[in-house]
Design an enzyme around this catalytic site. Structure first.
Site, PDB file in Angstrom:
ATOM      1  CE1 TYR A 204       0.435   1.801   4.233  1.00  0.00           C
ATOM      2  CE2 TYR A 204       0.716  -0.560   4.542  1.00  0.00           C
ATOM      3  CZ  TYR A 204       0.869   0.738   4.999  1.00  0.00           C
ATOM      4  OH  TYR A 204       1.464   0.975   6.215  1.00  0.00           O
ATOM      5  CB  CYS A 205       1.246   4.010  -1.868  1.00  0.00           C
ATOM      6  SG  CYS A 205       2.462   5.333  -2.033  1.00  0.00           S
ATOM      7  CB  ALA A 206      -0.208   8.331   0.025  1.00  0.00           C
TER       8      ALA A 206
ATOM      9  CB  VAL B 165      -2.210   5.937   4.505  1.00  0.00           C
ATOM     10  CG1 VAL B 165      -2.484   6.807   5.727  1.00  0.00           C
ATOM     11  CG2 VAL B 165      -0.923   5.149   4.689  1.00  0.00           C
TER      12      VAL B 165
END
Length: 146
Positions: free
Chosen positions: A88-90, A118
């Site tokens: 996952y990322c932002a 996130v």
């Protein structure tokens, strides 16, 4: 007159089954990750692919940090070839997770994207952990640096 929804015919059941089945082969979501953690059914490695500063400010519990640029054969040599990575990322506005997933797949690892990153985790009302969690909520405060 048909609605905007129905003016284009639906796919056949077989096509829909193939499409949605394939999506689930590539994606998971925050709720499923959280539920698997709560049940102790963690048979994957959760990886935050943002930069170290963003990770330290707040990340999903149980995640390790391997920034996208650090996903190399040398860095991953410590992991079994059968490791399933969930990355996952932002959030949905960032394609760093896709770059990371592409690198992992090109190195021969199974990989799924945690949809929403996130942003999705916070939208689900779930808490982050990290050095400065209070500062992690405003997505624009820290670049993901992926």
């Amino acid at each position: 007159m048909p609605s905007l929804i129905s003016e284009i015919p639906t796919a056949s059941c077989a096509e829909a089954q193939a499409h949605f089945g394939n999506r689930l082969r590539f994606e998971t979501d925050c709720s499923d990750v959280h539920r698997s953690q709560q049940r102790g059914d963690v048979d994957y490695l959760l990886v935050d692919v943002r930069g170290p500063e963003a990770y330290a400010a707040g990340h999903v519990p149980g995640a390790i940090n391997i920034p996208t640029a650090a996903i190399t054969a040398e860095r991953l040599a410590a992991f079994s070839p059968s490791t399933l990575f969930v990355v996952y990322c932002a959030g949905p506005h960032c394609n760093g997770v896709h770059r990371a997933a592409l690198r992992l797949a090109s190195l021969g690892y199974g990989v799924k994207e945690m949809l929403g990153g996130v942003t999705g985790w916070l939208d689900e009302g779930l808490a982050l952990v990290g050095e400065n969690v209070e500062q992690a909520a405003p997505a624009s405060a820290i670049s993901c640096a992926c």
